[in-house]
Write a protein that holds these residues in place. Structure first.
Motif, short mmCIF file in Angstrom:
data_model
loop_
_atom_site.label_atom_id
_atom_site.label_comp_id
_atom_site.label_asym_id
_atom_site.label_seq_id
_atom_site.Cartn_x
_atom_site.Cartn_y
_atom_site.Cartn_z
N SER A 212 0.83 -1.21 0.00
CA SER A 212 0.00 0.00 0.00
C SER A 212 0.87 1.26 0.00
O SER A 212 0.45 2.30 -0.51
CB SER A 212 -0.92 0.01 1.21
N ASP A 213 2.08 1.18 0.54
CA ASP A 213 2.96 2.36 0.56
C ASP A 213 3.45 2.74 -0.84
O ASP A 213 3.86 3.88 -1.06
CB ASP A 213 4.19 2.10 1.45
N LEU A 214 3.44 1.78 -1.74
CA LEU A 214 3.99 2.05 -3.07
C LEU A 214 3.13 3.04 -3.84
O LEU A 214 3.60 3.64 -4.81
CB LEU A 214 4.14 0.74 -3.86
N ALA A 215 1.87 3.22 -3.40
CA ALA A 215 1.03 4.23 -4.04
C ALA A 215 1.48 5.64 -3.65
O ALA A 215 1.18 6.61 -4.33
CB ALA A 215 -0.42 4.03 -3.63
N LEU A 216 2.20 5.74 -2.53
CA LEU A 216 2.65 7.04 -2.06
C LEU A 216 4.06 7.35 -2.54
O LEU A 216 4.37 8.50 -2.85
CB LEU A 216 2.64 7.09 -0.52
N LEU A 217 4.90 6.33 -2.54
CA LEU A 217 6.31 6.58 -2.84
C LEU A 217 6.58 6.40 -4.32
O LEU A 217 6.26 5.35 -4.89
CB LEU A 217 7.17 5.59 -2.05
N ASP A 218 7.17 7.39 -4.91
CA ASP A 218 7.46 7.28 -6.33
C ASP A 218 8.59 6.29 -6.57
O ASP A 218 8.57 5.55 -7.54
CB ASP A 218 7.83 8.66 -6.89
N ASP A 219 9.56 6.30 -5.67
CA ASP A 219 10.72 5.44 -5.88
C ASP A 219 11.33 5.10 -4.52
O ASP A 219 12.10 5.88 -3.96
CB ASP A 219 11.73 6.17 -6.77
N LEU A 220 11.00 3.91 -4.02
CA LEU A 220 11.51 3.51 -2.71
C LEU A 220 13.04 3.41 -2.71
O LEU A 220 13.67 3.59 -1.67
CB LEU A 220 10.88 2.15 -2.32
N SER A 221 13.62 3.17 -3.87
CA SER A 221 15.08 2.99 -3.91
C SER A 221 15.83 4.27 -3.57
O SER A 221 17.02 4.23 -3.25
CB SER A 221 15.52 2.48 -5.29
N THR A 222 15.16 5.43 -3.63
CA THR A 222 15.86 6.67 -3.25
C THR A 222 15.99 6.77 -1.74
O THR A 222 16.71 7.62 -1.23
CB THR A 222 15.11 7.92 -3.77
N TRP A 223 15.26 5.94 -1.00
CA TRP A 223 15.28 6.01 0.46
C TRP A 223 16.16 4.93 1.08
O TRP A 223 16.42 4.97 2.29
CB TRP A 223 13.87 5.85 1.02
N ALA A 224 16.52 3.91 0.30
CA ALA A 224 17.20 2.75 0.90
C ALA A 224 18.34 2.27 0.02
O ALA A 224 18.39 2.58 -1.19
CB ALA A 224 16.20 1.62 1.11
N ASP A 225 19.26 1.50 0.62
CA ASP A 225 20.40 0.98 -0.12
C ASP A 225 20.18 -0.46 -0.60
O ASP A 225 20.93 -0.96 -1.42
CB ASP A 225 21.65 1.03 0.77
N ALA A 226 19.19 -1.12 0.00
CA ALA A 226 18.89 -2.49 -0.42
C ALA A 226 17.43 -2.78 -0.14
O ALA A 226 16.82 -2.18 0.76
CB ALA A 226 19.77 -3.50 0.32
N LEU A 227 16.89 -3.71 -0.91
CA LEU A 227 15.50 -4.12 -0.72
C LEU A 227 15.49 -5.58 -0.27
O LEU A 227 16.24 -6.40 -0.80
CB LEU A 227 14.74 -4.01 -2.05
N VAL A 228 14.64 -5.87 0.72
CA VAL A 228 14.36 -7.27 1.05
C VAL A 228 12.87 -7.49 0.83
O VAL A 228 12.04 -6.93 1.54
CB VAL A 228 14.71 -7.61 2.52
N LEU A 229 12.55 -8.25 -0.18
CA LEU A 229 11.13 -8.58 -0.41
C LEU A 229 10.80 -9.81 0.41
O LEU A 229 11.47 -10.83 0.32
CB LEU A 229 10.88 -8.86 -1.90
#
Lengths: 374, 403
Positions: free
Chosen positions: A62-79
């Motif tokens: 649900s947060d992805l509707a708000l954030l244009d690009d989560l990668s600008t906030w973090a150095d790595a993603l864990v799905l």
């Protein structure tokens, strides 16, 4: 029930947990839940708040509707344990385009479609035709999301081996752990004095997925309760008790599914926490979380001898193990132990939980996974 | 007319009624004023349950029925009352009852919404995907035909097949233009696929190859493509006024320059200019922590920019949440939130007593305002981020001193 005050925070608050100057890890789960999300996203986030080199936070689809690009906030993603779909594709691409690594976290054998019918039968799902198609598609798509990540994180060596059978990617083992809230609640509980006679047994069902597991111990419990008139059984959560146990209804306490913090209190009220599991590749990958959560309140565990529990429990020292067909003998042996000895085993389990399954140990595991990225 | 007797006989209807009736997300008097002004005897709740939500009526300023249905395919298909769904399930699943600034941008500029792609394996096929939409020619001196010819040249130059994804309303026009462009180019024809991307209910998805490159032909398609691939694989058509069009690396700021200029040039709407209550001198300098965004229908790009900049600054300064109030002033503003906090909407920005209350004004309207507490939003100015961020920090310090 999936929402909880512990993780019902605003997006702004959760973003603020990703601290500048640290290696920032964004955990992304489809939605909050008390199981996988808590152990695999919330607990790591909480643990890394104490780290000076790493930080983490958790996010939902649900947060992805708000954030244009989560990668600008973090150095790595864990799905965290999600089947492949357009959201997964998109979020993977965002991180890859930014030159950042994508991890996939999986805590069950639900990624390899070769096991899909076995897992379904283990869970007691009566799947036929279209339902079986959907179940297999879920597992297949989870496997696809896993195989398209850069690296995999899982809960134990058994699952790690299954993942290596499935895909040629680096695999890290990060065990489940307790969080500081469970620890604080457990520490606040008064010391319990065991009853003079008989055993108080507890079965704490996590979800509907454990119905068939209870059958492993059902006949042994019938025989044990018949021979031990002062022994009792407490069952928490979703479970339809077998008809044979109705004879002992006055010695069986049923409690509804409860919040994981309240659960610590319920576990504290029994002498032995029983964890029966069917024997299969699926249950062999199940986490030892019931062992260390009982350990937190000094309650010893008697668990099926799966590879994971065998690695976790030092037989007779920090807990007990039962093979298929030996449950009755093990229960009688444990009943025969002095209350002091059982308490000593419970205390050893508590120390073991603190040593190996604490937020501090989780930080060590996580920094070993992400640390090389610094 | 009151609710008819027996309309709550069914257990499902009773359950829905009992969930919605006490909810603060249903505001009977607001609903009445907005939708039932001429029907004083119709019960608001009954009207909403019986027919209102199906007409897209909102139950309160804090729940956007149309948005909820647009973003919840399962609710749309179930024909369940969307507010009931939200209260019973959606809230726990963290679905949003209002549009985010990002969704507001896509609402006003649907062709800027990202295309849905799936990575697919390829047998070493090399492909260029060009995206056309209805703004492809809007800010260009050259037409659709030249754009397609350029795409064909670019594909040929890179030895790639060409896939054209069309988001244009008139698909036949694109097909015709492509046919003409293929005749026009002098080199041997390259394999070309053309896809109509708007003729579906749920929105199409597209496979993309690992080595695929992309060409945006308009500012909206530049936005739609910007996360499709790493920067080195993204290109845009550039139409400088004095030289032939060319292909340049994609930059959404660069691509949107003309759109910004056009929006700014559309100037001040006559209604705005005539309003005498637009008094710059009445701006209040810091006290209550209220931020206003001025909007008019001529400047949606500036409005969306204001929302997005403000939200980004708030997300980077969570102390602002629950402390600052966000207001949007203007006619016809769609419901939205900033960092999950609903925006208060006021239909008339010209009301002097309202305008005086604000500590910071983001001006996305056509009315020129010059004041210390006003930040103009009529350009894609990166410096605005810092200005808004500093203004927020300053505002928060004042609010905390007062409280």
């Amino acid at each position: 029930m999936s929402s909880h005050q512990l993780w019902n925070h605003s997006l702004a608050h959760r973003l603020s947990l990703l601290r500048q100057g640290t290696y920032r890890v964004a955990y992304l789960a489809p939605k909050p839940d008390l199981g996988t999300f808590r152990y695999r996203a919330f607990n790591p986030t909480e643990a890394l708040t104490s780290s000076s080199t790493h930080s983490a936070s958790y996010f939902f689809y649900s947060d992805l509707a708000l954030l244009d690009d989560l990668s600008t906030w973090a150095d790595a993603l864990v799905l965290v344990r999600a089947p492949y779909d357009q959201r997964v594709d998109s979020i993977y691409r965002q991180f890859r385009n930014a030159g950042k690594k994508v991890y996939f976290d999986i805590d069950d054998l639900v990624f390899d479609s070769r096991y899909s019918t076995m897992v379904a039968s283990n869970l007691g799902y009566e799947l036929q035709e279209e339902e079986l198609n959907q179940w297999s598609a879920f597992i297949s798509n989870t496997g696809l999301a896993l195989s398209r990540a850069d690296e995999i994180i899982t809960t134990n060596d058994y699952l790690a081996a299954r993942i290596r059978d499935f895909v040629d990617l680096p695999v890290h083992v990060v065990p489940n752990t307790f969080n500081s809230y469970q620890h604080a609640r457990s520490e606040a509980l008064p010391v319990r004095t065991p009853g003079p006679q008989g055993l108080s047994l507890g079965y704490f069902s996590g979800s509907h997925s454990h119905l068939l597991d209870f059958d492993v111990v059902a006949s042994a419990l019938v025989a044990f309760l018949a021979r031990s008139p002062h022994s009792r059984l407490t069952v928490v959560g979703h479970l339809a008790l077998p008809a044979e146990l109705e004879t002992f209804a006055e010695r069986i306490t049923r409690l509804p599914f409860m919040d994981f913090l309240e659960l610590q209190e319920a576990i504290r009220e029994v002498d032995v926490n029983i964890v029966p599991l069917q024997s299969s590749d699926f249950t062999s990958g199940k986490s030892e979380l019931k062992y260390f959560e009982a350990g937190l309140v000094s309650t010893p565990t008697l668990a099926s001898r799966t590879p994971v529990f065998e690695a976790a429990i030092a037989e007779g020292k920090t807990g007990f193990l039962a093979d298929s067909g030996t449950w009755l003998d093990r229960l009688r042996e444990i009943e025969g132990l002095s209350p002091e000895l059982r308490q000593a085993v419970g205390e050893a389990a508590r120390l073991d939980a603190h040593n190996r399954y604490s937020p501090e140990s989780l930080v060590e595991h996580l920094t070993a996974v992400f640390g090389q990225e610094k | 007319m009151f609710a008819p007797r027996g309309w709550l006989k069914g257990s499902g209807a009773r359950r829905i009624y009992r969930a919605i009736e006490p909810s603060p997300l249903f505001d009977a008097s607001w609903y009445r004023a907005r939708y039932l002004a001429g029907n004083p005897f119709v019960d608001s709740l009954w009207h909403f349950l019986d027919a209102g939500w199906q007409k897209g009526h909102d139950p309160s300023p804090y729940f956007d029925t149309s948005h909820y249905l647009e973003t919840s395919r399962d609710v749309r298909q179930s024909h369940l009352n969307p507010l009931f769904h939200y209260l019973a399930y959606g809230r726990e699943e963290r679905r949003s009852p209002l549009r985010s600034p990002r969704e507001t941008f896509h609402h006003y500029f649907p062709q800027a919404a990202p295309l849905v792609f799936f990575d697919t394996p390829s047998t070493a096929q090399k492909r260029l995907t060009a995206v056309l939409d209805d703004t492809t020619e809007a800010d260009r001196s050259l037409g659709l035909l030249d754009t397609l010819a350029l795409a064909l040249h670019f594909a040929q130059e890179h030895s790639r097949t060409l896939r054209i994804i069309s988001r244009r309303k008139d698909f036949a026009e694109v097909c015709q233009a492509l046919s003409t462009a293929q005749e026009k180019v002098s080199f041997p024809s390259i394999h070309t696929d053309i896809i109509n991307a708007i003729d579906t209910d749920v929105g199409p998805t597209f496979g993309i190859f690992r080595n695929e490159i992309f060409l945006a032909t308009s500012w909206t398609s530049a936005y739609a493509l910007r996360h499709a691939a790493p920067a080195q694989k993204l290109f845009a058509v550039s139409y400088p006024s004095s030289t032939p069009p060319s292909v340049i690396p994609l930059s959404v700021e660069e691509a949107a320059k003309e759109a910004w200029k056009r929006e700014k040039d559309c100037g001040l709407h006559q209604e705005d200019a005539a309003d005498p209550a637009f008094d710059e001198g009445s701006l209040k300098q810091g006290s209550w922590g209220k931020i206003a965004i001025l909007w008019d229908m001529q400047h949606p790009l500036a409005y969306c920019q204001a929302l997005q900049v403000l939200e980004d600054c708030v997300l980077r300064n969570p102390a602002a949440l629950g402390v600052l109030e966000f207001h949007a002033l203007g006619k016809g503003i769609e419901p939205a939130h900033i960092a999950e906090q609903p925006i208060e909407r006021h239909p008339s920005p010209r009301h002097a007593t309202l305008f005086e209350e604000y500590d910071l004004v983001l001006n996305a309207s056509g009315f020129p305002l010059e004041a210390e507490a006003v930040i103009d939003c009529h350009s894609p100015d990166r410096g605005r981020h810092e200005r808004v961020s500093e203004a927020l920090a300053s505002l928060l310090s004042k609010v905390s001193v007062i409280s």
